[in-house]
Design a protein around this motif. Structure first.
Motif, mmCIF file in Angstrom:
data_model
loop_
_atom_site.group_PDB
_atom_site.id
_atom_site.type_symbol
_atom_site.label_atom_id
_atom_site.label_comp_id
_atom_site.label_asym_id
_atom_site.label_seq_id
_atom_site.Cartn_x
_atom_site.Cartn_y
_atom_site.Cartn_z
ATOM 1 N N THR A 190 0.833 -1.191 0.000
ATOM 2 C CA THR A 190 0.000 0.000 0.000
ATOM 3 C C THR A 190 0.876 1.252 0.000
ATOM 4 O O THR A 190 2.068 1.197 0.300
ATOM 5 C CB THR A 190 -0.914 0.049 1.236
ATOM 6 N N THR A 235 0.479 5.577 1.121
ATOM 7 C CA THR A 235 -0.344 6.599 1.763
ATOM 8 C C THR A 235 -0.118 7.937 1.079
ATOM 9 O O THR A 235 1.017 8.410 0.971
ATOM 10 C CB THR A 235 -0.008 6.725 3.259
ATOM 11 N N TYR A 238 -4.970 9.192 2.343
ATOM 12 C CA TYR A 238 -5.603 8.060 1.694
ATOM 13 C C TYR A 238 -4.580 6.928 1.618
ATOM 14 O O TYR A 238 -3.482 7.115 1.088
ATOM 15 C CB TYR A 238 -6.055 8.399 0.273
ATOM 16 N N THR A 239 -4.923 5.775 2.124
ATOM 17 C CA THR A 239 -4.060 4.601 2.035
ATOM 18 C C THR A 239 -4.724 3.595 1.114
ATOM 19 O O THR A 239 -5.834 3.118 1.400
ATOM 20 C CB THR A 239 -3.819 3.976 3.416
ATOM 21 N N ILE A 240 -4.053 3.288 0.014
ATOM 22 C CA ILE A 240 -4.643 2.432 -1.009
ATOM 23 C C ILE A 240 -3.621 1.385 -1.466
ATOM 24 O O ILE A 240 -2.411 1.595 -1.322
ATOM 25 C CB ILE A 240 -5.106 3.247 -2.230
ATOM 26 N N CYS A 246 -2.617 6.324 -8.671
ATOM 27 C CA CYS A 246 -3.111 6.270 -7.294
ATOM 28 C C CYS A 246 -4.258 7.249 -7.076
ATOM 29 O O CYS A 246 -5.256 6.917 -6.420
ATOM 30 C CB CYS A 246 -1.970 6.562 -6.318
ATOM 31 N N LEU A 247 -4.135 8.446 -7.617
ATOM 32 C CA LEU A 247 -5.201 9.433 -7.452
ATOM 33 C C LEU A 247 -6.478 8.994 -8.168
ATOM 34 O O LEU A 247 -7.586 9.214 -7.666
ATOM 35 C CB LEU A 247 -4.743 10.785 -7.978
ATOM 36 N N VAL A 257 -8.145 6.537 -5.953
ATOM 37 C CA VAL A 257 -8.839 7.222 -4.855
ATOM 38 C C VAL A 257 -10.138 7.827 -5.356
ATOM 39 O O VAL A 257 -11.195 7.708 -4.718
ATOM 40 C CB VAL A 257 -7.930 8.310 -4.254
ATOM 41 N N LYS A 258 -10.066 8.471 -6.506
ATOM 42 C CA LYS A 258 -11.245 9.137 -7.066
ATOM 43 C C LYS A 258 -12.365 8.143 -7.366
ATOM 44 O O LYS A 258 -13.542 8.433 -7.139
ATOM 45 C CB LYS A 258 -10.838 9.859 -8.355
ATOM 46 N N VAL A 309 -12.629 5.558 -3.451
ATOM 47 C CA VAL A 309 -12.587 6.028 -2.063
ATOM 48 C C VAL A 309 -13.303 7.363 -1.891
ATOM 49 O O VAL A 309 -14.238 7.486 -1.089
ATOM 50 C CB VAL A 309 -11.123 6.157 -1.570
ATOM 51 N N ASP A 310 -12.856 8.384 -2.633
ATOM 52 C CA ASP A 310 -13.372 9.737 -2.413
ATOM 53 C C ASP A 310 -13.598 10.440 -3.751
ATOM 54 O O ASP A 310 -12.666 10.983 -4.342
ATOM 55 C CB ASP A 310 -12.377 10.535 -1.564
#
Length: 326
Positions: free
Chosen positions: A8, A10, A60-62, A73-74, A77-78, A81-82
């Motif tokens: 992962t 962060t 954000y931890t992915i 990674c972004l 997240v998009k 996650v968010d």
């Protein structure tokens, strides 16, 4: 990114949400303010005023692999996650320059930055106790001994085997909007000031407008042919994609909106060095001002991490010398 990945990363994202402008400001501000004042209403003052709003850091931890890019990674997240996280990108291959941000304090592109190159491993992070003091001692040595090594295949492996299914952290990456520009939202910066400076310098070829003809009266198709030596003078400069990385790294440009900035000077130099352009003297006159080449302090921070490989600091020195010698 593969679902079966056991590592992962962060992301520490400096987020920003602008505050809605009040109605009286939208109508022009105070009626007692002078129009020449930077506090007066109007589009000029609105451009200079740094947006106000809510600022915070969100983690954000992915799941991620060392070879993934920060943009990968972004996007994860998009999508998972968010969905409220805001950032900008287009081609994803380092050609458009739209995704320039600050990664660990350094301006660069999201799509060309890999986790392997930019992650701050746990040993790189300061060890802070409950009272806020950083300590260096046996704990750091233990961390060194426990950290994984880079194998030949480029993956991060731990010297001690981990149980199947247990995630191991590659480290932390800090993200913020491109410095030197007013933020719009989260990782999106307003680069219009840079683009406006470039536009002021007429960033297009200006020939003499005379249609060359041959002795037979036909159009001369070879009118603008150049020798390789002539092309070499500006070919590298033509690779600039106006991403803003050089300006985000420039301490003079970040100090205010008066300095024309390295990106605009690179675009001016591109046409000054073009043998087909007939406005070289006028172009050099336009940048020979207190806010032009005279404002450059030769720090050369603009040369760091140019995604197109331009030595911006050296090119700045060349155009400054040419302006002073003309």
């Amino acid at each position: 990114m593969a679902e079966a990945n056991n590592t992962t990363v962060t992301l520490q994202v400096h987020r920003f949400t602008p505050r809605a402008e009040r109605a009286e400001r939208a109508r022009g501000g105070s009626p007692f303010a002078r129009k020449s004042s930077p506090f007066a209403g109007g589009s000029d003052s609105a451009t200079r005023r740094r947006p106000r709003g809510k600022q915070w850091v969100q983690e954000y931890t992915i799941p991620a692999r060392p070879e993934d890019t920060v943009l990968d990674c972004l996007l994860a997240v998009k999508r998972t996650v968010d969905p409220t996280l805001a950032f900008r990108y287009s081609c994803g291959h380092g050609m458009c320059g739209s995704d320039a941000v600050s990664i660990n304090g350094t301006p660069t592109l999201l799509c060309t930055a890999t986790i392997r190159d930019w992650v701050k491993k746990p040993i790189d992070l300061p060890q802070v106790d409950d009272e806020g003091f950083r300590h260096i001692g046996s704990g750091a040595e233990d961390a060194i001994n426990g950290m994984g090594e880079h194998e030949d295949d480029g993956s991060l492996q731990s010297e001690q085997s981990k149980p199947t299914g247990e995630n191991s952290s590659l480290g932390v990456i800090e993200l913020a909007a491109l410095p030197g520009f007013p933020p719009q939202r989260d990782l999106i910066a307003d680069i219009d000031p840079m683009l406006n400076q470039i536009r002021k310098l007429t960033p297009y070829l200006e020939a003499d407008g005379v249609l060359a003809t041959t002795s037979e009266g036909k159009v001369d198709a070879y009118e603008y042919l150049q020798h390789p030596e002539q092309l070499a003078k500006y070919e590298t400069l033509s690779n600039c994609i106006a991403c803003g990385v050089c300006e985000g790294a420039c301490p003079v440009f970040a100090g205010g909106d008066a300095f024309i900035g390295p990106a605009a000077l690179i675009w001016a130099s591109r046409f000054v060095n073009d043998s087909r352009d007939v406005k070289a003297m006028e172009r050099m006159d336009a940048i020979d001002t207190a806010d032009g080449v005279a404002a450059c302090q030769s720090v050369r921070a603009c040369s760091r991490h140019c995604p197109r490989g331009i030595d911006v600091g050296e090119e700045m020195w060349q155009i400054v010398a040419k302006v002073r010698e003309r």
